[in-house]
Enzyme design. Sequence first.
Site, PDB file in Angstrom:
ATOM      1  N   ASN A 168      -0.285   8.089  -0.911  1.00 27.39           N
ATOM      2  CA  ASN A 168       0.882   8.914  -0.626  1.00 27.39           C
ATOM      3  C   ASN A 168       1.850   8.101   0.218  1.00 27.39           C
ATOM      4  OD1 ASN A 168       0.266  11.796  -1.661  1.00 27.39           O
ATOM      5  ND2 ASN A 168      -1.616  11.190  -0.596  1.00 27.39           N
ATOM      6  N   GLU A 169       2.777   7.451  -0.451  1.00 27.09           N
ATOM      7  CA  GLU A 169       3.714   6.549   0.207  1.00 27.09           C
ATOM      8  C   GLU A 169       4.815   7.341   0.922  1.00 27.09           C
ATOM      9  OE1 GLU A 169       3.010   3.601   0.559  1.00 27.09           O
ATOM     10  OE2 GLU A 169       2.383   2.539  -1.243  1.00 27.09           O
ATOM     11  N   PRO A 170       5.622   6.663   1.769  1.00 27.59           N
ATOM     12  CA  PRO A 170       6.734   7.333   2.449  1.00 27.59           C
ATOM     13  C   PRO A 170       7.583   8.138   1.472  1.00 27.59           C
ATOM     14  CG  PRO A 170       6.471   5.124   3.314  1.00 27.59           C
ATOM     15  CD  PRO A 170       5.502   5.244   2.173  1.00 27.59           C
ATOM     16  N   SER A 172       6.448  11.161   0.475  1.00 24.92           N
ATOM     17  CA  SER A 172       5.540  12.137  -0.133  1.00 24.92           C
ATOM     18  C   SER A 172       5.661  13.482   0.580  1.00 24.92           C
ATOM     19  CB  SER A 172       4.095  11.640  -0.058  1.00 24.92           C
ATOM     20  OG  SER A 172       3.927  10.475  -0.836  1.00 24.92           O
ATOM     21  N   THR A 187       2.902  -2.082   0.489  1.00 24.49           N
ATOM     22  CA  THR A 187       1.544  -1.817   0.017  1.00 24.49           C
ATOM     23  C   THR A 187       1.117  -2.850  -1.017  1.00 24.49           C
ATOM     24  OG1 THR A 187       1.804   0.549   0.407  1.00 24.49           O
ATOM     25  CG2 THR A 187       0.072  -0.115  -1.121  1.00 24.49           C
TER      26      THR A 187
END
Length: 638
Positions: A168-170, A172, A187
């Site tokens: 869940n990246e920035p 999300s 990432t």
Amino acid sequence: MIQEIKYKQVGKFEDTKFEKIHNEIFEDSNYASVLVAHEIADLIKEKQQQGKPCVLGLATGSSPIKVYEELVNLHKNGELSFHNVITFNLDEYYPMEPENRQSYYYFMHQYLFDHVDINPENVNIPSGEVTSEELDQYCIDYDLKIKQLGGLDFQLLGIGRTGHIGFNEPGSHKNSGTRIITLDHVTRRDAASDFNGIENVPKKAITMGVSTIMKAKRIIMLAWGHKKSSIVKETIEGQVTSTIPATFLQNHDNVTMILDAEAASDLTRIKTPWIVTQCIWNEDLKVKAVTWLSEELKKPILKLTDKDYNEHGMSGLLTIEGSAYNLNIKIFNKIQRTITGWPGGKPNADDKNRPERSTPAKKRIIIFSPHPDDDVISMGGTFSRLIDQGHEVHVAYQTSGNIAVTDEEALKFAEVAKNIDISKGANNFDKIISFLNSKTTAYEDSLETRSLKGLIRRMESYGATRYVGLDDSKVHFLDLPFYETGKVKKNPIGSEDIQIISDLITSIKPHQIYAAGDLADPHGTHKLCLDAIFETLELIKNQPFMDDCWVWLYRGAWHEWDIADIEMAVPLSPDEMSKKINAILFHQSQKDRVMFQGEDAREFWVRAQERNRNTAVLYDNLGLAEYEAIEAFKRYHF
């Protein structure tokens, strides 16, 4: 026997003022991992007694490896069965075949599932082979299956440098479910070493959503190492924001972050405890506080005033020391005494205020280097100075460093070698050339290829050590067996590794040992190499020569010791800094394209130069002498 740990279930942290997530800090991540494994094992057993399944959410990456190893140990010792366990993994790269060594399917079977009695039908890992047409329904079904089982009883998490949980990246959303997501560049860069270059890292992944994670009844997040310290602070002390998805955990009523000392180092109560509570002012904390205040106010130490201390929560310190004047002089002198141009000790000098002993005047010294270039990157100036001042210096390269040589570099050398003399070893080089031309990211290097890559780094090391004036007879290539796996993942340190290090130390009987204390390298080799040295020292510490052996730790290419931790600072002249850079440049296979650069895109020689110059600037800003560059060391007491 490790005592069972009881994690407190707390909400907001009024007692620490800044912290919004309960956390536990341990000096040793291995010990902490064992405790977490025992909590999971206790939950599994409790569910077994109730005749119920235990639903676990599991993470991948380096952080949970020791947890899984301890669970496997408990199973092999007959203390734990997984017959009632149902698992759901957080994520998987997309697209990704399960047999690919970089897949999380492969990871989980390698570290856990292949070694315990879990029913294969109870293992759920997002599939990287689902067609794009079926993907949306697949993700819905993944969440639905968790819900039908009553939700996750326990969720194990790591944290990425972007603040991601799962993938869940920035950006999300807190209500997000399992879905396909585009990976952040940071990432992908962090994963580059596993894929032999960022260009091979998938751009997408399937991840369990924030909402699914937050519904778990119990959550433990693991974070190890200095490179996680910044995001850990933001997660625990910052505001809840989708920019840092891990901050959503602040709204969970049963979560604990398990940290090692380095991951926790930026927390306010660790970095500046005087702001949070009353302190017991030992000498180390006094240095930390005064240097922090000097940096914070951009004032030299000797110009700090009573008002400065009082306004920054240090009135209690002034009460102990009497006045800012007395305290400033005391700390200034303490830091000034760390500076020495004689890292091996100055002969015939009063050494009571010097970092090193004056006797014996000529010392036997071992510089341990995890990779074949850490010696010159981290302490090349000190290395050269020790030789120039007449000490018997040995350098010991703990690993071959072969995985850090690119395939292109190895191919170039193989083709050159083949064409130099077709009558000698041509078939062997043909095998290497053929292997490299057909190699994919799914395969580890062949033995012949690893040997060539190791030889490339060995010859580069000889070039650097000869340049600084060291005789070849003082260069030792240990080729520790734990490293020689042909892939980024290493074996655990074993008795053979310890014996090799022990044999070297006992044969030389050094007065000084230098070792890499930098645990932030992206592939963990530094930590394993340091652990091996520490374990060896514990085994041989009662031998008579060890009474006169001091151990100094240097930092690597990623960051420097904090000013309050530095116990020996070796200044370098412009010429010595230039010589150090030239020594680094002998490692041509590590130039231009850095295989394991972590979050720093600069070449190693640039990092070393700027780090050493920044340390000198820091000393200058504190009001001490101005130097071109400084290499810093911290003493280890065993």
